[in-house]
Design a protein around this motif. Structure first.
Motif, PDB file in Angstrom:
ATOM      1  N   VAL A 148       1.060  -1.255  -0.013  1.00 36.57           N
ATOM      2  CA  VAL A 148       0.088  -0.017   0.001  1.00 36.57           C
ATOM      3  C   VAL A 148       0.922   0.835   0.158  1.00 36.57           C
ATOM      4  N   PHE A 149       0.699   2.015  -0.923  1.00 37.08           N
ATOM      5  CA  PHE A 149       1.093   3.362  -0.988  1.00 37.08           C
ATOM      6  C   PHE A 149       0.788   4.399   0.337  1.00 37.08           C
ATOM      7  N   ARG A 150       2.071   4.822   0.472  1.00 35.77           N
ATOM      8  CA  ARG A 150       1.925   5.732   1.720  1.00 35.77           C
ATOM      9  C   ARG A 150       3.015   6.964   1.668  1.00 35.77           C
ATOM     10  N   GLU A 151       2.464   7.997   2.665  1.00 33.68           N
ATOM     11  CA  GLU A 151       2.905   9.378   2.386  1.00 33.68           C
ATOM     12  C   GLU A 151       2.577  10.166   3.743  1.00 33.68           C
ATOM     13  N   LEU A 152       3.675  10.809   3.994  1.00 34.78           N
ATOM     14  CA  LEU A 152       2.682  11.721   5.320  1.00 34.78           C
ATOM     15  C   LEU A 152       2.007  13.168   4.245  1.00 34.78           C
ATOM     16  N   ALA A 153       1.412  13.115   5.314  1.00 32.10           N
ATOM     17  CA  ALA A 153       0.238  14.036   5.216  1.00 32.10           C
ATOM     18  C   ALA A 153       0.697  15.488   4.561  1.00 32.10           C
ATOM     19  N   TYR A 154       0.040  16.257   3.793  1.00 31.56           N
ATOM     20  CA  TYR A 154       0.308  16.706   3.297  1.00 31.56           C
ATOM     21  C   TYR A 154       0.243  18.105   3.185  1.00 31.56           C
ATOM     22  N   ASP A 155      -0.658  20.001   3.556  1.00 34.74           N
ATOM     23  CA  ASP A 155      -1.059  21.298   3.647  1.00 34.74           C
ATOM     24  C   ASP A 155      -0.511  21.808   2.460  1.00 34.74           C
ATOM     25  N   TYR A 156      -1.613  21.506   1.371  1.00 37.38           N
ATOM     26  CA  TYR A 156      -0.741  21.964   0.039  1.00 37.38           C
ATOM     27  C   TYR A 156      -0.745  24.158   0.423  1.00 37.38           C
ATOM     28  N   GLU A 157      -2.148  24.114   0.960  1.00 34.01           N
ATOM     29  CA  GLU A 157      -2.031  26.184   0.704  1.00 34.01           C
ATOM     30  C   GLU A 157      -0.664  26.646   1.619  1.00 34.01           C
ATOM     31  N   ASN A 158      -0.706  26.065   2.951  1.00 32.76           N
ATOM     32  CA  ASN A 158       0.589  26.545   3.865  1.00 32.76           C
ATOM     33  C   ASN A 158       2.238  25.619   3.909  1.00 32.76           C
ATOM     34  N   ASN A 159       1.944  24.736   2.219  1.00 33.83           N
ATOM     35  CA  ASN A 159       3.115  24.536   2.436  1.00 33.83           C
ATOM     36  C   ASN A 159       3.727  24.087   3.817  1.00 33.83           C
ATOM     37  N   CYS A 160       3.303  22.276   4.588  1.00 33.76           N
ATOM     38  CA  CYS A 160       3.807  21.746   4.465  1.00 33.76           C
ATOM     39  C   CYS A 160       3.006  20.629   5.255  1.00 33.76           C
ATOM     40  N   LEU A 161       4.016  19.584   5.694  1.00 33.88           N
ATOM     41  CA  LEU A 161       2.521  18.367   6.406  1.00 33.88           C
ATOM     42  C   LEU A 161       2.273  18.572   7.720  1.00 33.88           C
ATOM     43  N   LYS A 162       0.757  17.751   6.987  1.00 29.65           N
ATOM     44  CA  LYS A 162      -0.072  18.117   8.581  1.00 29.65           C
ATOM     45  C   LYS A 162      -0.534  17.518   9.931  1.00 29.65           C
ATOM     46  N   ARG A 163      -0.607  17.943  10.757  1.00 32.22           N
ATOM     47  CA  ARG A 163      -0.757  17.575  11.927  1.00 32.22           C
ATOM     48  C   ARG A 163      -1.713  16.739  13.035  1.00 32.22           C
ATOM     49  N   LYS A 164      -1.449  16.413  13.074  1.00 25.03           N
ATOM     50  CA  LYS A 164      -2.952  15.507  15.017  1.00 25.03           C
ATOM     51  C   LYS A 164      -2.278  15.928  15.386  1.00 25.03           C
ATOM     52  N   GLY A 165      -2.485  16.402  16.769  1.00 26.60           N
ATOM     53  CA  GLY A 165      -1.645  16.535  18.258  1.00 26.60           C
ATOM     54  C   GLY A 165      -1.362  16.612  18.068  1.00 26.60           C
ATOM     55  N   GLY A 166      -0.110  17.207  17.633  1.00 28.18           N
ATOM     56  CA  GLY A 166       1.592  17.707  17.549  1.00 28.18           C
ATOM     57  C   GLY A 166       1.856  16.374  16.475  1.00 28.18           C
ATOM     58  N   LYS A 167       1.832  15.365  15.777  1.00 30.46           N
ATOM     59  CA  LYS A 167       2.485  15.206  15.488  1.00 30.46           C
ATOM     60  C   LYS A 167       1.980  14.686  13.151  1.00 30.46           C
ATOM     61  N   THR A 168       2.693  14.384  12.619  1.00 31.26           N
ATOM     62  CA  THR A 168       3.042  13.948  11.596  1.00 31.26           C
ATOM     63  C   THR A 168       1.970  12.788  11.693  1.00 31.26           C
TER      64      THR A 168
END
Length: 146
Positions: free
Chosen positions: A23-43
């Protein structure tokens, strides 16, 4: 089943390839802010088509042959179209070629089709359909021809 004993039908090969690939996996990405997304402070990771979307976004933005952290197969040469041609048909053809060369190295991507180009001054928006082992979606990116 193929009429030739030493070959297989393309759908059978695609189905088997999809089964053999993890299964293909990548870190979640916030395209608008050009950074990794976080949940509870963690990617966190996203899977399947959402992960392929992130990979496409990053591959098209990363200059090929520049960064030693990446293989020569990863990245884009879209910067080569800057000032390339005033002829839109030629420019569209070159952008399509560079995008195809960039993305088709990914074994999860089966086809790129339906390229649509919109020109606004020195800016171009390209939309195209991506068929992956998981499904189909449309991707849109900007290219500059200053």
């Amino acid at each position: 089943m193929s009429i030739f004993p030493f070959t297989q039908d393309v759908p059978e090969l695609e189905e088997r390839a999809a089964q053999e690939l993890p299964v293909f996996r990548e870190l979640a990405y916030d395209y608008e802010n050009n950074c990794l997304k976080r949940k509870g402070g963690k990617t966190y990771l996203v899977e399947k088509d959402e992960a392929v979307r992130v990979w496409i976004y990053k591959a098209l933005l990363t200059r090929r042959f520049v960064w030693p952290a990446y293989t020569h197969a990863y990245g884009s040469e879209l910067e080569a179209v800057i000032g390339y041609s005033n002829n839109r048909d030629i420019l569209d053809s070159e952008v399509k070629r560079y995008i195809t060369e960039t993305l088709m190295v990914n074994p999860y991507i089966q086809e790129l089709s339906g390229f649509r180009f919109e020109h606004r001054g020195s800016e171009m928006t390209v939309a195209f359909d991506v068929t992956t082992v998981y499904g189909r979606f449309t991707h849109e990116t900007e290219v500059y021809n200053e």
